[in-house]
Design a protein around this motif. Structure first.
Motif, short mmCIF file in Angstrom:
data_model
loop_
_atom_site.label_atom_id
_atom_site.label_comp_id
_atom_site.label_asym_id
_atom_site.label_seq_id
_atom_site.Cartn_x
_atom_site.Cartn_y
_atom_site.Cartn_z
N PHE A 134 0.85 -1.28 -0.12
CA PHE A 134 -0.04 0.21 -0.10
C PHE A 134 0.60 0.69 -0.16
CE2 PHE A 134 -2.50 3.52 1.73
CZ PHE A 134 -3.95 3.48 1.51
N ILE A 135 0.74 1.79 -1.09
CA ILE A 135 2.00 3.02 -1.11
C ILE A 135 1.55 4.00 -1.40
CG2 ILE A 135 3.71 4.03 -3.17
CD1 ILE A 135 4.06 0.63 -4.40
N GLU A 136 1.89 5.55 0.00
CA GLU A 136 1.33 6.19 -0.12
C GLU A 136 1.47 8.02 -1.09
OE1 GLU A 136 -0.41 7.19 3.81
OE2 GLU A 136 0.17 5.53 4.27
N LEU A 137 1.66 8.01 -1.76
CA LEU A 137 1.67 9.23 -2.67
C LEU A 137 1.71 10.76 -2.41
CD1 LEU A 137 1.05 7.42 -6.34
CD2 LEU A 137 3.59 7.68 -4.32
N ALA A 150 -4.74 11.19 -12.12
CA ALA A 150 -4.76 9.47 -11.41
C ALA A 150 -3.79 8.91 -12.94
CB ALA A 150 -6.00 9.10 -11.35
N PHE A 151 -3.18 8.11 -13.27
CA PHE A 151 -2.09 7.48 -14.06
C PHE A 151 -2.49 5.15 -13.74
CE2 PHE A 151 0.78 9.11 -10.84
CZ PHE A 151 1.43 7.71 -10.29
N THR A 152 -2.50 5.10 -14.64
CA THR A 152 -2.37 3.91 -15.04
C THR A 152 -1.19 3.21 -15.62
OG1 THR A 152 -5.26 3.46 -14.92
CG2 THR A 152 -3.92 1.54 -15.52
N ARG A 153 -0.68 2.37 -14.76
CA ARG A 153 0.98 1.63 -15.48
C ARG A 153 1.30 0.45 -15.65
NH1 ARG A 153 5.21 5.48 -15.88
NH2 ARG A 153 6.74 4.35 -15.53
N ILE A 154 1.62 -0.24 -15.87
CA ILE A 154 2.45 -1.55 -15.88
C ILE A 154 3.94 -1.52 -15.45
CG2 ILE A 154 2.80 -4.35 -16.98
CD1 ILE A 154 0.73 -2.76 -18.75
N ALA A 155 3.90 -2.63 -14.49
CA ALA A 155 5.51 -2.30 -14.16
C ALA A 155 5.77 -3.89 -14.50
CB ALA A 155 4.99 -2.53 -12.60
N CYS A 156 7.41 -3.76 -15.15
CA CYS A 156 7.75 -5.21 -15.33
C CYS A 156 8.36 -5.57 -14.01
CB CYS A 156 8.30 -5.16 -16.69
SG CYS A 156 7.50 -4.33 -17.49
N THR A 271 -3.01 6.47 -3.32
CA THR A 271 -2.94 5.84 -2.88
C THR A 271 -2.71 4.81 -4.32
OG1 THR A 271 -4.76 5.16 -2.50
CG2 THR A 271 -3.49 6.00 -0.77
N VAL A 272 -1.64 3.98 -3.88
CA VAL A 272 -1.69 2.78 -5.34
C VAL A 272 -1.72 1.44 -4.19
CG1 VAL A 272 0.35 1.72 -6.53
CG2 VAL A 272 -0.14 3.70 -6.93
N ASP A 273 -2.47 0.06 -4.74
CA ASP A 273 -2.48 -1.21 -4.36
C ASP A 273 -2.03 -1.50 -4.28
OD1 ASP A 273 -3.09 -3.07 -1.71
OD2 ASP A 273 -5.31 -3.17 -2.10
N ILE A 274 -0.95 -2.75 -4.58
CA ILE A 274 -0.14 -3.81 -5.86
C ILE A 274 0.01 -4.41 -5.03
CG2 ILE A 274 1.75 -2.23 -5.78
CD1 ILE A 274 1.99 -3.30 -8.69
N THR A 275 0.10 -5.50 -5.91
CA THR A 275 -0.35 -6.90 -5.14
C THR A 275 1.94 -7.16 -5.51
OG1 THR A 275 -1.83 -7.90 -5.56
CG2 THR A 275 0.08 -9.28 -4.83
N PHE A 276 2.85 -7.62 -5.31
CA PHE A 276 3.90 -7.95 -5.76
C PHE A 276 4.26 -9.57 -5.87
CE2 PHE A 276 4.68 -6.36 -1.55
CZ PHE A 276 5.89 -7.14 -0.67
N GLY A 277 3.86 -10.74 -5.39
CA GLY A 277 4.40 -11.34 -4.88
C GLY A 277 2.97 -12.75 -3.87
N ILE A 294 8.35 -0.11 -6.93
CA ILE A 294 8.73 1.33 -6.55
C ILE A 294 9.68 2.38 -7.40
CG2 ILE A 294 10.05 2.10 -4.43
CD1 ILE A 294 9.68 0.58 -3.08
N LYS A 295 9.93 1.24 -8.04
CA LYS A 295 11.49 2.33 -8.92
C LYS A 295 10.07 3.12 -9.85
CE LYS A 295 15.27 0.31 -7.96
NZ LYS A 295 16.23 -1.15 -8.33
N ASP A 296 8.85 1.77 -10.56
CA ASP A 296 7.82 1.84 -11.59
C ASP A 296 7.30 3.24 -11.39
OD1 ASP A 296 7.57 0.87 -14.05
OD2 ASP A 296 5.40 1.61 -12.63
N VAL A 297 6.77 3.45 -9.41
CA VAL A 297 6.37 4.70 -9.63
C VAL A 297 6.96 5.88 -9.13
CG1 VAL A 297 4.83 4.87 -7.39
CG2 VAL A 297 5.00 2.22 -8.10
N ASN A 298 8.29 5.47 -8.65
CA ASN A 298 8.43 6.31 -8.80
C ASN A 298 8.75 7.56 -9.98
OD1 ASN A 298 9.81 8.52 -6.20
ND2 ASN A 298 12.06 8.35 -7.72
N ASN A 299 8.95 6.53 -11.20
CA ASN A 299 9.54 7.36 -11.86
C ASN A 299 7.89 8.81 -12.83
OD1 ASN A 299 11.71 5.72 -12.46
ND2 ASN A 299 10.49 4.39 -13.86
#
Length: 362
Positions: A134-137, A150-156, A271-277, A294-299
């Motif tokens: 749960f990432i707070e921005l 609001a933005f939508t991205r795909i984290a590799c 906020t960003v709520d994302i599953t990473f594993g 985290i690096k993808d969100v910070n970009n």
């Protein structure tokens, strides 16, 4: 006597015309005023010139209208939304009441281990439960009056897992051999110049494909249909342009999609709520996935010196327990890595200059 009577008649006629609004004077006889207008008149004129910017409000769902009205009535403070614990005291003992003290900051490995203990077969019996970040921005833009939308991205992600997301990939490759590699990696369709001609003529549609990938060699031919792709045009900034098509298709197939949403009332908080594993994955793999997200969100950070990511908490359903984790170290790796690369490049350039030195013979 006649002169007095004529003067009296002229005065009476002028008085009658003035009373009956018939005494019109030419422009040359109007009185000129050289003094300034009153202060109240000037302020009214300034207020008329100021443009009032009316913020357009789009469609608001019925389940959000009550929350916005209640927020305006109660005047919700920023601390009630962000839940800032900086003013609270540090815990003294090993056992403390969480709401009265600062949250403990855990290393990522320890936070994952805590969730593994609660999901052990002796408790919840969910050893492979998905683990979320749960990432707070801070959505404040470069200017104080603007905020990040609001933005939508795909984290590799470097390590894939079953995240339940599926997407169609269209790959542009110049040679048939590379097209076969793209299809074998998982691309739904791959093509070259013939595919571009079909798109130009309207025989082939790109609407059903979620991601468009390409190799650099066919990029000049893709410029013909750049207007049709718009924001989906392959580029190194988006990460959709690379000569290694196998790696490119695999990354976007295994990558995870997320959305950053600003708060309904406080626009500077997102906020960003994302599953990473999952919990049964290796800790190092989870850590690498976490760092990649985290690096993808910070970009997406706006151009300002303040940090974009303010806090990250780790959660794992069905428990409501969240652990605040350290994340700054994963962002600082980029700067140190770049410094090391620049130092290595400088050393290489110095060695090349030394090797290229020509000794003059007399």
């Amino acid at each position: 006597m006649a002169a007095a009577v004529s003067g009296w008649l002229n005065f009476s006629s002028m008085y009658i015309r003035h009373v009956t609004c018939l005494n019109f004077c030419p422009v040359g006889f109007l009185q000129a005023r050289n003094y300034a207008a009153r202060k109240g008149t000037r302020e009214k004129a300034r207020k008329k010139k100021v443009k009032v910017v009316v913020q357009k409000v789009g469609f608001i769902p019925h389940n959000q209208r009550k929350a916005q009205i209640a927020a305006k009535r109660n005047k919700i403070k920023e601390e009630q939304i962000i839940l800032d614990d900086s003013k609270k005291s540090d815990p003294v003992d090993d056992v403390w009441i969480g709401k009265f003290h600062k949250w403990k900051i855990y290393p990522l490995e320890e936070a994952i281990q805590n969730h593994r203990e609660t999901h052990h077969p002796t408790m919840f019996n969910l050893p492979n439960a998905p683990i979320n970040a749960f990432i707070e921005l801070d959505m404040q833009g470069a200017k104080k009056t603007k905020f990040v939308d609001a933005f939508t991205r795909i984290a590799c992600l470097p390590h894939s897992f079953d995240h339940g997301q599926s997407r169609k990939i269209l790959a542009f490759c110049k040679t048939p051999e590379v097209q076969d590699i793209a299809r074998a990696a998982g691309a739904q369709y791959a093509g070259g110049k013939e595919l571009i001609k079909q798109i130009q003529s309207g025989e082939f549609s790109m609407k059903e494909y979620d991601i468009i990938l390409s190799e650099p060699s066919i990029l000049p031919d893709l410029l013909l249909i750049r207007g049709l792709m718009r924001k989906r045009f392959p580029s190194t900034k988006l990460g959709t342009l690379n000569p290694d098509m196998n790696m490119l298709v695999t990354k976007f197939l295994t990558g995870i999609k997320y959305t950053a949403k600003p708060h309904d009332v406080l626009k500077s908080y997102g906020t960003v709520d994302i599953t990473f594993g999952t919990l049964d994955m290796d800790t190092k793999k989870l850590e690498e996935n976490f760092a990649a997200i985290i690096k993808d969100v910070n970009n997406a950070k706006p151009r300002r010196p303040e940090p974009f990511i303010t806090r990250i908490r780790i959660s794992c359903a069905p428990t409501t327990e969240m652990f605040k984790v350290e994340f700054e170290q994963y962002l600082s790796e980029d700067s140190t890595f770049k410094k090391e690369e620049e130092e290595e490049e400088d050393d290489d350039e110095k060695e090349n200059e030394k090797s290229n030195v020509v000794i003059a013979s007399h």
